[in-house]
Scaffold this motif. Structure first.
Motif, PDB file in Angstrom:
ATOM      1  N   MET A  83      34.886  40.884  30.164  1.00  0.00           N
ATOM      2  CA  MET A  83      35.671  39.665  30.413  1.00  0.00           C
ATOM      3  C   MET A  83      37.040  40.061  30.950  1.00  0.00           C
ATOM      4  N   SER A  84      37.347  39.648  32.152  1.00  0.00           N
ATOM      5  CA  SER A  84      38.638  39.986  32.747  1.00  0.00           C
ATOM      6  C   SER A  84      39.501  38.742  32.872  1.00  0.00           C
ATOM      7  N   VAL A  85      40.774  38.972  33.190  1.00  0.00           N
ATOM      8  CA  VAL A  85      41.719  37.896  33.478  1.00  0.00           C
ATOM      9  C   VAL A  85      41.923  37.868  34.985  1.00  0.00           C
ATOM     10  N   LEU A  86      41.804  36.689  35.587  1.00  0.00           N
ATOM     11  CA  LEU A  86      42.014  36.532  37.025  1.00  0.00           C
ATOM     12  C   LEU A  86      43.348  35.841  37.255  1.00  0.00           C
ATOM     13  N   VAL A  87      44.197  36.469  38.069  1.00  0.00           N
ATOM     14  CA  VAL A  87      45.518  35.929  38.373  1.00  0.00           C
ATOM     15  C   VAL A  87      45.550  35.465  39.823  1.00  0.00           C
ATOM     16  N   VAL A  88      45.970  34.227  40.055  1.00  0.00           N
ATOM     17  CA  VAL A  88      46.091  33.692  41.407  1.00  0.00           C
ATOM     18  C   VAL A  88      47.496  34.007  41.916  1.00  0.00           C
ATOM     19  N   VAL A  89      47.566  34.779  43.001  1.00  0.00           N
ATOM     20  CA  VAL A  89      48.835  35.232  43.552  1.00  0.00           C
ATOM     21  C   VAL A  89      49.087  34.537  44.886  1.00  0.00           C
ATOM     22  N   GLU A  90      50.159  33.756  44.948  1.00  0.00           N
ATOM     23  CA  GLU A  90      50.515  33.041  46.169  1.00  0.00           C
ATOM     24  C   GLU A  90      51.428  33.904  47.042  1.00  0.00           C
ATOM     25  N   CYS A  91      51.139  33.914  48.337  1.00  0.00           N
ATOM     26  CA  CYS A  91      51.931  34.704  49.280  1.00  0.00           C
ATOM     27  C   CYS A  91      52.422  33.815  50.417  1.00  0.00           C
ATOM     28  N   ALA A  92      53.553  34.181  50.992  1.00  0.00           N
ATOM     29  CA  ALA A  92      54.106  33.483  52.157  1.00  0.00           C
ATOM     30  C   ALA A  92      54.797  34.510  53.043  1.00  0.00           C
ATOM     31  N   ASP A  93      54.486  34.476  54.333  1.00  0.00           N
ATOM     32  CA  ASP A  93      55.074  35.414  55.299  1.00  0.00           C
ATOM     33  C   ASP A  93      54.897  36.869  54.866  1.00  0.00           C
ATOM     34  N   GLY A  94      53.751  37.160  54.261  1.00  0.00           N
ATOM     35  CA  GLY A  94      53.425  38.517  53.867  1.00  0.00           C
ATOM     36  C   GLY A  94      53.962  38.937  52.510  1.00  0.00           C
ATOM     37  N   GLU A  95      54.872  38.158  51.935  1.00  0.00           N
ATOM     38  CA  GLU A  95      55.504  38.508  50.664  1.00  0.00           C
ATOM     39  C   GLU A  95      54.841  37.759  49.508  1.00  0.00           C
TER      40      GLU A  95
ATOM     41  N   GLY B  58      49.792  37.440  33.326  1.00  0.00           N
ATOM     42  CA  GLY B  58      48.348  37.669  33.253  1.00  0.00           C
ATOM     43  C   GLY B  58      48.005  39.052  32.733  1.00  0.00           C
ATOM     44  N   ALA B  59      48.796  40.061  33.144  1.00  0.00           N
ATOM     45  CA  ALA B  59      48.564  41.430  32.669  1.00  0.00           C
ATOM     46  C   ALA B  59      48.815  41.535  31.171  1.00  0.00           C
ATOM     47  N   GLN B  60      49.827  40.799  30.687  1.00  0.00           N
ATOM     48  CA  GLN B  60      50.115  40.814  29.252  1.00  0.00           C
ATOM     49  C   GLN B  60      49.022  40.100  28.458  1.00  0.00           C
ATOM     50  N   VAL B  61      48.476  39.020  29.012  1.00  0.00           N
ATOM     51  CA  VAL B  61      47.349  38.336  28.363  1.00  0.00           C
ATOM     52  C   VAL B  61      46.147  39.274  28.290  1.00  0.00           C
ATOM     53  N   ALA B  62      45.890  39.989  29.396  1.00  0.00           N
ATOM     54  CA  ALA B  62      44.774  40.936  29.425  1.00  0.00           C
ATOM     55  C   ALA B  62      44.958  42.024  28.378  1.00  0.00           C
ATOM     56  N   ALA B  63      46.189  42.516  28.231  1.00  0.00           N
ATOM     57  CA  ALA B  63      46.465  43.551  27.232  1.00  0.00           C
ATOM     58  C   ALA B  63      46.211  43.029  25.823  1.00  0.00           C
TER      59      ALA B  63
ATOM     60  N   ILE C 295      48.748  44.607  37.354  1.00  0.00           N
ATOM     61  CA  ILE C 295      47.474  44.243  37.975  1.00  0.00           C
ATOM     62  C   ILE C 295      46.730  45.515  38.375  1.00  0.00           C
ATOM     63  N   THR C 296      45.438  45.578  38.078  1.00  0.00           N
ATOM     64  CA  THR C 296      44.666  46.779  38.409  1.00  0.00           C
ATOM     65  C   THR C 296      43.960  46.665  39.758  1.00  0.00           C
ATOM     66  N   LYS C 297      43.588  45.440  40.141  1.00  0.00           N
ATOM     67  CA  LYS C 297      42.835  45.249  41.384  1.00  0.00           C
ATOM     68  C   LYS C 297      43.231  43.912  42.003  1.00  0.00           C
ATOM     69  N   VAL C 298      43.314  43.889  43.342  1.00  0.00           N
ATOM     70  CA  VAL C 298      43.644  42.663  44.071  1.00  0.00           C
ATOM     71  C   VAL C 298      42.532  42.362  45.063  1.00  0.00           C
ATOM     72  N   LEU C 299      41.961  41.174  44.979  1.00  0.00           N
ATOM     73  CA  LEU C 299      40.947  40.732  45.926  1.00  0.00           C
ATOM     74  C   LEU C 299      41.646  40.029  47.080  1.00  0.00           C
ATOM     75  N   PHE C 300      41.247  40.377  48.305  1.00  0.00           N
ATOM     76  CA  PHE C 300      41.919  39.829  49.479  1.00  0.00           C
ATOM     77  C   PHE C 300      40.883  39.407  50.513  1.00  0.00           C
ATOM     78  N   ASP C 301      40.834  38.114  50.789  1.00  0.00           N
ATOM     79  CA  ASP C 301      39.943  37.567  51.817  1.00  0.00           C
ATOM     80  C   ASP C 301      40.756  37.426  53.105  1.00  0.00           C
ATOM     81  N   ALA C 302      40.358  38.120  54.153  1.00  0.00           N
ATOM     82  CA  ALA C 302      41.119  38.166  55.401  1.00  0.00           C
ATOM     83  C   ALA C 302      40.856  36.965  56.309  1.00  0.00           C
ATOM     84  N   GLU C 303      40.116  35.961  55.839  1.00  0.00           N
ATOM     85  CA  GLU C 303      39.885  34.751  56.623  1.00  0.00           C
ATOM     86  C   GLU C 303      41.233  34.177  57.079  1.00  0.00           C
ATOM     87  N   PRO C 304      41.491  34.124  58.404  1.00  0.00           N
ATOM     88  CA  PRO C 304      42.820  33.729  58.896  1.00  0.00           C
ATOM     89  C   PRO C 304      43.233  32.314  58.512  1.00  0.00           C
ATOM     90  N   ARG C 305      42.249  31.414  58.316  1.00  0.00           N
ATOM     91  CA  ARG C 305      42.601  30.036  57.988  1.00  0.00           C
ATOM     92  C   ARG C 305      43.146  29.886  56.571  1.00  0.00           C
TER      93      ARG C 305
END
Length: 325
Positions: free
Chosen positions: A1-13, A25-30, A57-67
Motif C-alpha cells: 500500500m503506497s501513498v500517491l501525491v498529486v504534484v501540480e506544475c506550472a512553466d516547468g516548476e 505525503g512522505a510523512q504520512v507514508a513514513a 518522494i521515492t518515485k514520480v510518474l510523468f505522462d508526457a501527453e502534451p495536452r
C-alpha cells in the motif's frame, strides 16, 4: 500500500503548495511504514520532478501527453485514478487548490474514496482509526474527521505544513501513460484558467502579496501598489469593491467570493478588512495593514499595523525595500 501525491506544475516548476503536499505525503507514508509516489500534472520539467526526492518522494510518474499542460478535469481525474490503481495507492494527497478541489471530488466518486478537504495536520491513526484535522468556517474553527473508506483522499490547506528538505536526494522519474482519449479532453467548460499577476507572479502561489482597496481612491494610483510589489517580487491583489468597479481585473480579487490565498506576507493597503475579505487571506503567515483609520477592523487581524495615509507610506516603504535590495 503506497501513498500517491498529486504534484501540480506550472512553466516547468513544481508549485510551492505541491512541495508542501509532497512533504506531507512522505510523512504520512513514513507513519504507515510505506513509500510515497508522486503523479505530476501540468507543465512539468523532469529535472525539477527528480528534486522531489528532497521532500521524501521515492518515485514520480510523468505522462508526457502534451495536452496535460493545461488543466482539464476529466483528463486529470482519469490520469490520477489510473496512477492510483497502478500503484495500489490507498491514500491520495493533493493541494487544497483550485485544481485539487475540482479533481478531489471526482476522484472520491470514481475511486469510492473518503475525502477530507482543508486538512491542516498530519493524520492520527490511533485505535485503528484514520483521523484528520480540517479547517472550517473560513479558518475560524477546526473539526476532526474520521476517514473510514478503504481509499482516502486528503486535500492539504496551503501553508499548513512546512516543505521539508533533504538536499541532494532525488526521486526516480518514470514514464507513465494513462491512455487518455480525445473524449477525456472534451471538458473545456471545466477548465481552470490561471492568470499571471504583475511581474509574472501567479497569485495563488505567490509567497508575497501586496493588495489594495478603496483607500487607493482610483485605478490611476495603482502604480504605488505595483511599485512595492515589483520591489518585493510579490503578486498584486485587490478587495472585492475594487474589482466590482473595474479598477482592477476580477482575477486579482481575494476574499470569500474571490481567490483564497496563503502567502508568507500579505500587505493590505487601504482595505478596511470586512469579514468577507479576511476569509480569503486569514491563512497568511504575516499580515501587514496600512490604513489611516485607526479603527479599521483589519488591524485586529494584523500582525503589524501602520496607521497612516497609503499615499505617504507606500513610497517610503518601497524606497526602503529597494535600499535593502
Amino acid at each position: 500500500m503506497s501513498v500517491l501525491v498529486v504534484v501540480e506544475c506550472a512553466d516547468g516548476e513544481v508549485k510551492k503548495s505541491s512541495l508542501e503536499v509532497a512533504s506531507y505525503g512522505a510523512q504520512v507514508a513514513a507513519q504507515l511504514g510505506t513509500t510515497a509516489t508522486a503523479i505530476a500534472v501540468g507543465h512539468a520539467n523532469e529535472a525539477n520532478l527528480a528534486k522531489l526526492g528532497e521532500q521524501g518522494i521515492t518515485k514520480v510518474l510523468f505522462d508526457a501527453e502534451p495536452r496535460l499542460k493545461d488543466f482539464v478535469n476529466n483528463a486529470y481525474t482519469k490520469l490520477i485514478a489510473t496512477a492510483a490503481e497502478q500503484e495500489q495507492a490507498k491514500i491520495i494527497v493533493l493541494a487544497n487548490s483550485n485544481i485539487g478541489a475540482a479533481v478531489g471530488s471526482r476522484l472520491s466518486v470514481r475511486l469510492k474514496a473518503s475525502l477530507a478537504t482543508n486538512v491542516v495536520e498530519l493524520p492520527k491513526t490511533d485505535g485503528g482509526q484514520f483521523t484528520v484535522k480540517r479547517g472550517a468556517f473560513s479558518g475560524k474553527a477546526f473539526s476532526d474527521v474520521v476517514l473510514s473508506g478503504d481509499r482516502k483522499i486528503i486535500a492539504v490547506k496551503k501553508n499548513s505544513t512546512e516543505a521539508k528538505h533533504d538536499d541532494g536526494k532525488t526521486a526516480e522519474v518514470v514514464s507513465f501513460a494513462a491512455q487518455l482519449s480525445d473524449a477525456d479532453f472534451a471538458d473545456a467548460p471545466t477548465q481552470v484558467i490561471m492568470q499571471d499577476q504583475a511581474g509574472g507572479v501567479l497569485l495563488p502561489e505567490a509567497e508575497l502579496v501586496v493588495s489594495g482597496g478603496r483607500g487607493m481612491k482610483g485605478p490611476e494610483n495603482w502604480g504605488l501598489i505595483e511599485d512595492l510589489a515589483k520591489a518585493l517580487g510579490a503578486g498584486t491583489a485587490c478587495s472585492k469593491p475594487v474589482s466590482d468597479v473595474d479598477w482592477r481585473p476580477h482575477h486579482e480579487h481575494v476574499g470569500q467570493t474571490g481567490i483564497t490565498i496563503s502567502p508568507n506576507l500579505y500587505i493590505a493597503c487601504g482595505i478596511s478588512g470586512a469579514i468577507q475579505h479576511l476569509a480569503g487571506v486569514n491563512s497568511s503567515k504575516v499580515i501587514v495593514v496600512i490604513n489611516k483609520d485607526p479603527e479599521a477592523p483589519f488591524f485586529k487581524a494584523a500582525d503589524y499595523g501602520i496607521v497612516g495615509d497609503v499615499f505617504d507610506v507606500l513610497p517610503k516603504l518601497t524606497a526602503a525595500v529597494k535600499a535593502l535590495n
